[in-house]
Design a protein around this motif. Structure first.
Motif, PDB file in Angstrom:
ATOM      1  N   SER A 249       0.813  -1.216   0.000  1.00  0.00           N
ATOM      2  CA  SER A 249       0.000   0.000   0.000  1.00  0.00           C
ATOM      3  C   SER A 249       0.852   1.274   0.000  1.00  0.00           C
ATOM      4  O   SER A 249       0.304   2.378   0.025  1.00  0.00           O
ATOM      5  CB  SER A 249      -0.949   0.010   1.212  1.00  0.00           C
ATOM      6  N   HIS A 250       2.174   1.111  -0.026  1.00  0.00           N
ATOM      7  CA  HIS A 250       3.107   2.246  -0.110  1.00  0.00           C
ATOM      8  C   HIS A 250       4.188   1.847  -1.114  1.00  0.00           C
ATOM      9  O   HIS A 250       5.321   1.560  -0.754  1.00  0.00           O
ATOM     10  CB  HIS A 250       3.720   2.557   1.259  1.00  0.00           C
ATOM     11  N   ARG A 251       3.821   1.835  -2.363  1.00  0.00           N
ATOM     12  CA  ARG A 251       4.627   1.170  -3.387  1.00  0.00           C
ATOM     13  C   ARG A 251       5.881   1.931  -3.786  1.00  0.00           C
ATOM     14  O   ARG A 251       6.707   1.395  -4.536  1.00  0.00           O
ATOM     15  CB  ARG A 251       3.758   0.864  -4.599  1.00  0.00           C
ATOM     16  N   ASP A 252       6.052   3.135  -3.291  1.00  0.00           N
ATOM     17  CA  ASP A 252       7.304   3.846  -3.547  1.00  0.00           C
ATOM     18  C   ASP A 252       8.267   3.729  -2.377  1.00  0.00           C
ATOM     19  O   ASP A 252       9.307   4.401  -2.343  1.00  0.00           O
ATOM     20  CB  ASP A 252       7.032   5.322  -3.851  1.00  0.00           C
ATOM     21  N   ALA A 253       7.945   2.847  -1.417  1.00  0.00           N
ATOM     22  CA  ALA A 253       8.794   2.673  -0.240  1.00  0.00           C
ATOM     23  C   ALA A 253       9.442   1.292  -0.239  1.00  0.00           C
ATOM     24  O   ALA A 253       8.925   0.333  -0.820  1.00  0.00           O
ATOM     25  CB  ALA A 253       7.971   2.850   1.038  1.00  0.00           C
ATOM     26  N   SER A 254      10.597   1.208   0.412  1.00  0.00           N
ATOM     27  CA  SER A 254      11.276  -0.063   0.652  1.00  0.00           C
ATOM     28  C   SER A 254      11.567  -0.170   2.139  1.00  0.00           C
ATOM     29  O   SER A 254      12.057   0.783   2.747  1.00  0.00           O
ATOM     30  CB  SER A 254      12.592  -0.142  -0.129  1.00  0.00           C
TER      31      SER A 254
END
Length: 233
Positions: free
Chosen positions: A125-130
C-alpha cells in the motif's frame, strides 16, 4: 546521526536530499544476569555506530516488543501481537508521512520477527517505499563470527554479554549451560517455561573475553552499515 540530536527543520531539510532512516526495535525481558534492556541497548547501539559515517538518522529504539514467553520473569514487558503490529504500522506511517522512503528496521529480539508479513502488506500500500528487517545478531556474517568463536551460543549466553549489557555486581556463572529443550519450552506457559529455563540462558557459557566480543561487534556494525548503504531496490 541520532534523531534526538536533531530538530524538526533539520529532518525536513534532510529528507529533501536523502530518504533513508533507521528504526531500531528491541525488547525489555529477562537476559539471565545481563540487563533487562539488552535487546534495545544492542539494537540501538549497532544502528547508531553503523549509521554514523553515512549521516542517516537513527530513531530512538522502540524498547518494548513481544516477549510473552518471559512474562513470569519480573521486569519483562510484553506487547500483544495485535498491539505490536499497530505500533509498527503507526511508526512506518509517521516516517513515510515525513518523506522517508527507504526504511531499515534493525531488530534486536527474535520475538519481534512476526512483523515480517506486516511489512510486506504495508509496502503493497506504499509502493514507492522499501523496508528492510535486519535481525542484526543472526545476520549471516555476524552469526558466522559467533559460531566461529563458539557454537554454543544463544539467548542470554555469552553472545549477548557485551561491556554495555553487563551489570555491576551481577553473577557470572563459571560453567557451560547445556542446551535447553526448545520443543519442551515452546509447548508450555510462561510459568513452566521459567522453571525449565531457570536463570534464562539458553545455551553456552555466560561470558567470553572482550576481545571475542569486539570481533563480533565489528562484524555486526559493518554488516548493518551495508544494509543502510546497499540493496534498496
Amino acid at each position: 546521526m541520532r534523531i534526538k540530536d536533531m530538530h524538526w527543520s533539520q529532518v525536513e531539510a534532510y529528507v529533501k536530499e536523502d530518504d533513508r532512516c533507521v528504526i531500531p526495535i528491541g525488547s525489555v525481558e529477562q537476559h539471565a544476569y545481563l540487563s533487562l534492556a539488552t535487546d534495545m541497548i544492542l539494537a540501538e547501539r549497532v544502528s547508531v555506530e553503523a549509521a554514523e559515517p553515512t549521516g542517516v538518522p537513527v530513531f530512538p529504539c522502540l524498547p518494548f516488543g513481544m516477549a510473552s514467553g518471559f512474562a513470569d520473569y519480573p521486569g519483562t514487558i510484553s506487547l500483544r501481537l495485535l498491539t505490536y503490529i499497530h505500533v509498527i504500522e503507526d511508526i512506518l506511517n509517521s516516517v513515510y508521512h515525513h518523506g522517508f522512503r527507504r526504511i531499515l528496521i534493525v531488530n534486536g529480539h527474535g520475538g519481534n520477527s512476526p512483523i515480517a508479513p506486516l511489512l510486506s502488506e504495508w509496502m503493497n500500500s506504499h509502493r514507492d517505499a522499501s523496508v528492510k528487517l535486519h535481525d542484526w545478531w543472526r545476520a549471516p556474517k555476524t552469526m558466522g563470527k559467533v559460531l566461529e568463536i563458539d557454537p554454543a551460543a544463544s539467548h542470554a549466553s555469552w553472545m549477548e554479554n557485551f561491556p554495555w549489557t553487563r551489570l555491576a555486581g551481577a553473577p557470572v556463572p563459571d560453567f557451560q549451560k547445556p542446551r535447553i529443550d526448545f520443543a519442551a519450552t515452546a509447548r508450555v506457559d510462561a510459568g513452566r517455561k521459567r522453571e525449565r529455563i531457570a536463570e534464562g540462558n539458553y545455551h553456552g557459557v555466560f561470558q567470553r573475553s572482550d576481545e571475542d566480543m569486539m570481533e563480533i561487534w565489528k562484524v555486526a556494525v559493518e554488516e548493518t552499515r551495508h544494509e543502510i548503504e546497499h540493496d534498496w531496490h
